[in-house]
Design a protein around this motif. Structure first.
Motif, PDB file in Angstrom:
ATOM      1  N   GLU A 274       0.824  -1.208   0.000  1.00 43.16           N
ATOM      2  CA  GLU A 274       0.000   0.000   0.000  1.00 43.16           C
ATOM      3  C   GLU A 274       0.860   1.262   0.000  1.00 43.16           C
ATOM      4  O   GLU A 274       0.498   2.274  -0.612  1.00 43.16           O
ATOM      5  N   ARG A 277       1.909   1.881  -3.586  1.00 39.74           N
ATOM      6  CA  ARG A 277       0.809   2.413  -4.390  1.00 39.74           C
ATOM      7  C   ARG A 277       0.522   3.877  -4.031  1.00 39.74           C
ATOM      8  O   ARG A 277       0.295   4.710  -4.915  1.00 39.74           O
ATOM      9  N   PHE A 278       0.509   4.160  -2.747  1.00 39.70           N
ATOM     10  CA  PHE A 278       0.210   5.510  -2.280  1.00 39.70           C
ATOM     11  C   PHE A 278       1.249   6.497  -2.789  1.00 39.70           C
ATOM     12  O   PHE A 278       0.920   7.578  -3.289  1.00 39.70           O
ATOM     13  N   ARG A 281       0.865   7.086  -6.493  1.00 39.75           N
ATOM     14  CA  ARG A 281      -0.304   7.936  -6.779  1.00 39.75           C
ATOM     15  C   ARG A 281       0.017   9.412  -6.574  1.00 39.75           C
ATOM     16  O   ARG A 281      -0.517  10.269  -7.292  1.00 39.75           O
ATOM     17  N   ALA A 342      -6.997   0.191   1.049  1.00 44.39           N
ATOM     18  CA  ALA A 342      -6.663   0.665  -0.293  1.00 44.39           C
ATOM     19  C   ALA A 342      -7.644   1.712  -0.804  1.00 44.39           C
ATOM     20  O   ALA A 342      -7.241   2.717  -1.408  1.00 44.39           O
ATOM     21  N   ASN A 345      -7.068   4.996   1.066  1.00 42.52           N
ATOM     22  CA  ASN A 345      -5.802   5.601   0.631  1.00 42.52           C
ATOM     23  C   ASN A 345      -5.949   6.277  -0.728  1.00 42.52           C
ATOM     24  O   ASN A 345      -5.425   7.379  -0.945  1.00 42.52           O
ATOM     25  N   GLU A 346      -6.653   5.628  -1.633  1.00 45.26           N
ATOM     26  CA  GLU A 346      -6.876   6.201  -2.959  1.00 45.26           C
ATOM     27  C   GLU A 346      -7.717   7.482  -2.868  1.00 45.26           C
ATOM     28  O   GLU A 346      -7.420   8.489  -3.522  1.00 45.26           O
ATOM     29  N   THR A 347      -8.738   7.458  -2.049  1.00 43.80           N
ATOM     30  CA  THR A 347      -9.615   8.625  -1.930  1.00 43.80           C
ATOM     31  C   THR A 347      -8.892   9.809  -1.306  1.00 43.80           C
ATOM     32  O   THR A 347      -9.003  10.939  -1.787  1.00 43.80           O
ATOM     33  N   ALA A 349      -5.727  10.359  -1.307  1.00 39.54           N
ATOM     34  CA  ALA A 349      -4.724  10.820  -2.272  1.00 39.54           C
ATOM     35  C   ALA A 349      -5.366  11.747  -3.292  1.00 39.54           C
ATOM     36  O   ALA A 349      -4.800  12.788  -3.657  1.00 39.54           O
ATOM     37  N   ARG A 350      -6.541  11.387  -3.747  1.00 32.27           N
ATOM     38  CA  ARG A 350      -7.253  12.222  -4.734  1.00 32.27           C
ATOM     39  C   ARG A 350      -7.597  13.591  -4.135  1.00 32.27           C
ATOM     40  O   ARG A 350      -7.383  14.624  -4.772  1.00 32.27           O
TER      41      ARG A 350
END
Length: 360
Positions: A274, A277-278, A281, A342, A345-347, A349-350
């Protein structure tokens, strides 16, 4: 007492007019996998323990941690979180002149001030990715009797090489080193980096179950040191420093060391993936992501953004991240984010990219 710790979801919920459960807390460095499997159910079945006093010195909890760390039981002292030992350290060690290796956790300085000591700071620098220059630190130790050092460090995530740290402590036997290893279990091969088994009379290790095992609300922490240091701290301990449920939780950790080791391994594997990926991103050029061996990432913001405004923007989206401006040695140019699952973390980051003017 500093009020700017991470994890204050209650204060933010009050500001936003929402329930604390609606806020995703990425400011507090807790295991993203949650509590150790079986722990919550175990505690549910032991709720009647609150009807009687706990062990006065939490001896069985200390014994469980000794087994987990592979050290002698008499070298472990239990308390109500590592914070209790941080605030007792200067009195226990009769400290007069203290050096804090930073930028780092603010309670070390507050603990000194409670004892009437204004500490000095030895700061790692952003231009070196906040890596600690151990030899430069060694050259700065003259006149100091006590050093606070967090390894792996909060908030930078930097991990000091074990051999270099052991050499430093060995070469300076008159300096007492208080080494906080609360975040070390997140790092790869933590046992090889731990100072808990070094056996040096001038080393006191702080060890926490709050972060890696996801139980910060129970307030359980430990001091690992040789007997003379343990005795110094023991004289300052209040009876029943660790409550009944906290003791039950720690004893549960000691019942299956293989399960504990497997849980830590799963946590490290998850964070490695993770974390990759973070970082990928957020590698857009506007943000600086500093190397970290832990569950959290220190992030440098662009010059036209401040931590206060970025944190406020994310708070409006119900994400709480850490404003690092009150870490000595940092400023409004830094935030810290602890990894979650995940999707979260994606949200975040956005939202972070949007907050600094990057395309989502």
């Amino acid at each position: 007492m500093i009020q700017g710790h991470g994890g204050n979801i209650f204060g933010l919920a009050e500001q936003l007019g929402c329930r604390p459960e609606e806020i995703v807390d990425m400011s507090s460095n807790i295991n993203p996998l949650g509590a150790l499997p079986g722990l919550i159910d175990h505690l549910r079945g032991r709720m009647d323990r609150i009807r009687v006093l706990p062990e006065v010195d939490a001896r069985s909890a200390a014994r469980a941690i000794a087994g987990l760390l592979g050290v002698a039981e008499e070298r472990v002292l239990a308390g109500g979180g590592t914070t209790q030992f941080i605030y007792a350290a200067c009195a226990a060690l009769a400290s007069r002149k203290v050096l804090i290796v930073g930028p780092t956790y603010a309670d070390y300085a507050d603990g000194c001030r409670v004892c009437g000591i204004e500490p000095d700071f030895f700061l790692a620098e952003a231009k070196h990715d906040f890596a600690l220059d151990v030899e430069r630190l060694a050259a700065a130790l003259s006149g100091y009797d006590t050093v606070f050092l967090c390894n792996a460090n909060n908030p930078t995530g930097h991990l000091v090489d074990h051999g270099a740290l052991l050499s430093l402590c060995t070469r300076h036997p008159r300096v007492r080193f208080v080494i906080d290893e609360s975040y070390l279990p997140f790092a790869p091969a933590d046992r090889s980096h731990s100072m808990s088994g070094c056996g040096l009379d001038n080393v006191a290790v702080l060890w926490s179950v709050s972060k890696i095992f996801g139980m910060p609300g129970l307030r359980a922490g430990f001091l690992v040191a040789n007997t003379p240091v343990i005795d110094r701290f023991r004289r300052l301990m209040q009876p029943w420093s660790m409550n009944s449920l906290a003791q039950e939780a720690v004893r549960f950790l000691g019942t299956d060391l293989e399960a504990v080791a497997a849980f830590i391994d799963r946590t490290r594997a998850y964070l490695a993936e993770e974390g990759r990926r973070f970082r990928q991103r957020l590698q857009t050029g506007r943000l600086i992501l500093y190397p970290s061996a832990t569950s959290y990432v220190l992030i440098g913001l662009p010059a036209d953004r401040t931590a206060t405004t970025v944190c406020r923007t994310l708070a409006e989206q119900r994400f709480l991240i850490r404003n690092c401006a009150n870490f000595h040695g940092l400023d409004e140019g830094f935030v810290r984010i602890a990894l979650k699952d995940a999707a979260v973390n994606e949200t975040v980051a956005r939202h972070l990219l949007a907050a600094v003017g990057e395309k989502k």
